[in-house]
Motif scaffolding. Sequence first.
Motif, PDB file in Angstrom:
ATOM      1  N   GLU A   1     -30.975 -27.135 -30.446  1.00 30.31           N
ATOM      2  CA  GLU A   1     -31.833 -28.283 -30.765  1.00 30.31           C
ATOM      3  C   GLU A   1     -31.087 -29.291 -31.634  1.00 30.31           C
ATOM      4  O   GLU A   1     -31.125 -30.497 -31.375  1.00 30.31           O
ATOM      5  N   VAL A   2     -30.426 -28.791 -32.672  1.00 34.64           N
ATOM      6  CA  VAL A   2     -29.686 -29.667 -33.587  1.00 34.64           C
ATOM      7  C   VAL A   2     -28.581 -30.400 -32.834  1.00 34.64           C
ATOM      8  O   VAL A   2     -28.383 -31.602 -33.009  1.00 34.64           O
ATOM      9  N   MET A   3     -27.894 -29.679 -31.979  1.00 36.07           N
ATOM     10  CA  MET A   3     -26.794 -30.292 -31.243  1.00 36.07           C
ATOM     11  C   MET A   3     -27.300 -31.294 -30.212  1.00 36.07           C
ATOM     12  O   MET A   3     -26.664 -32.327 -29.991  1.00 36.07           O
ATOM     13  N   ALA A   4     -28.433 -31.026 -29.603  1.00 34.19           N
ATOM     14  CA  ALA A   4     -29.002 -31.974 -28.635  1.00 34.19           C
ATOM     15  C   ALA A   4     -29.347 -33.287 -29.330  1.00 34.19           C
ATOM     16  O   ALA A   4     -29.183 -34.367 -28.755  1.00 34.19           O
ATOM     17  N   ASP A   5     -29.803 -33.186 -30.587  1.00 38.64           N
ATOM     18  CA  ASP A   5     -30.148 -34.396 -31.344  1.00 38.64           C
ATOM     19  C   ASP A   5     -28.924 -35.208 -31.726  1.00 38.64           C
ATOM     20  O   ASP A   5     -29.004 -36.419 -31.881  1.00 38.64           O
ATOM     21  N   THR A   6     -27.780 -34.539 -31.926  1.00 40.12           N
ATOM     22  CA  THR A   6     -26.606 -35.253 -32.428  1.00 40.12           C
ATOM     23  C   THR A   6     -25.568 -35.549 -31.356  1.00 40.12           C
ATOM     24  O   THR A   6     -24.956 -36.612 -31.377  1.00 40.12           O
ATOM     25  N   ILE A   7     -25.345 -34.622 -30.423  1.00 43.15           N
ATOM     26  CA  ILE A   7     -24.338 -34.849 -29.365  1.00 43.15           C
ATOM     27  C   ILE A   7     -24.957 -34.601 -27.993  1.00 43.15           C
ATOM     28  O   ILE A   7     -24.337 -33.989 -27.130  1.00 43.15           O
ATOM     29  N   GLY A   8     -26.151 -35.086 -27.809  1.00 42.97           N
ATOM     30  CA  GLY A   8     -26.884 -34.857 -26.568  1.00 42.97           C
ATOM     31  C   GLY A   8     -26.162 -35.326 -25.326  1.00 42.97           C
ATOM     32  O   GLY A   8     -26.422 -34.846 -24.229  1.00 42.97           O
ATOM     33  N   ASP A   9     -25.203 -36.243 -25.488  1.00 46.00           N
ATOM     34  CA  ASP A   9     -24.475 -36.746 -24.331  1.00 46.00           C
ATOM     35  C   ASP A   9     -23.296 -35.853 -23.949  1.00 46.00           C
ATOM     36  O   ASP A   9     -22.543 -36.180 -23.041  1.00 46.00           O
ATOM     37  N   ASP A  10     -23.153 -34.722 -24.643  1.00 43.99           N
ATOM     38  CA  ASP A  10     -22.053 -33.799 -24.350  1.00 43.99           C
ATOM     39  C   ASP A  10     -22.616 -32.395 -24.141  1.00 43.99           C
ATOM     40  O   ASP A  10     -22.415 -31.499 -24.958  1.00 43.99           O
ATOM     41  N   PRO A  11     -23.337 -32.185 -23.031  1.00 44.67           N
ATOM     42  CA  PRO A  11     -23.963 -30.882 -22.812  1.00 44.67           C
ATOM     43  C   PRO A  11     -22.953 -29.745 -22.650  1.00 44.67           C
ATOM     44  O   PRO A  11     -23.252 -28.600 -22.976  1.00 44.67           O
TER      45      PRO A  11
END
Length: 182
Positions: free
Chosen positions: A103-113
Amino acid sequence: MGNRMSDPISGKAENAEARVDQLVAEAKRKAQRYRAMQQAVEQVSVSAVSKDGTATITVDSAGNVTDLRITDRVREMSGDQVAKAVLSALRTAQAKLPDRLGEVMADTIGDDPQTRDTIVGSYRAKFPEPEPEPGETVPASGIGRLADEPEAAPPPPPRPPRRPAPPDDDDEGFGGPVMIRE
């Protein structure tokens, strides 16, 4: 004509320079997002309560225990029961980490799945869902192993017996030094 020839060349140079500037700006934005992700991940903590409610554990983003709370009910429990409650809460808290970090990563680097999935996948491997407690799952056929329980791993192969060291006074020279000085 001299001006016409220089204009297309200078135009290409300006386009290349603009493209480089764009790439540099994009790299700086990406680096900022990754720093923000790292800071957000470092702040993550997850808590879980044991099934019987006697132990509550909080872990940090690395899965390390940062807080442990035990109720007074443990006075009536055996040491083994307390240990099981603590370990159950610990495993549950650690197993929650991958989802929270995702969740945290989706909020910050969501464009890099791909990066997010790789990191979350490594956390899932490190902190899998806890195994069900005995008696929690109903056997599929009423007897035998649980349906979702893996088969027991085969025992390791036996070690070969150690050979005794050859005696030092071996007449044939087998087992002695490889090089002989004369």
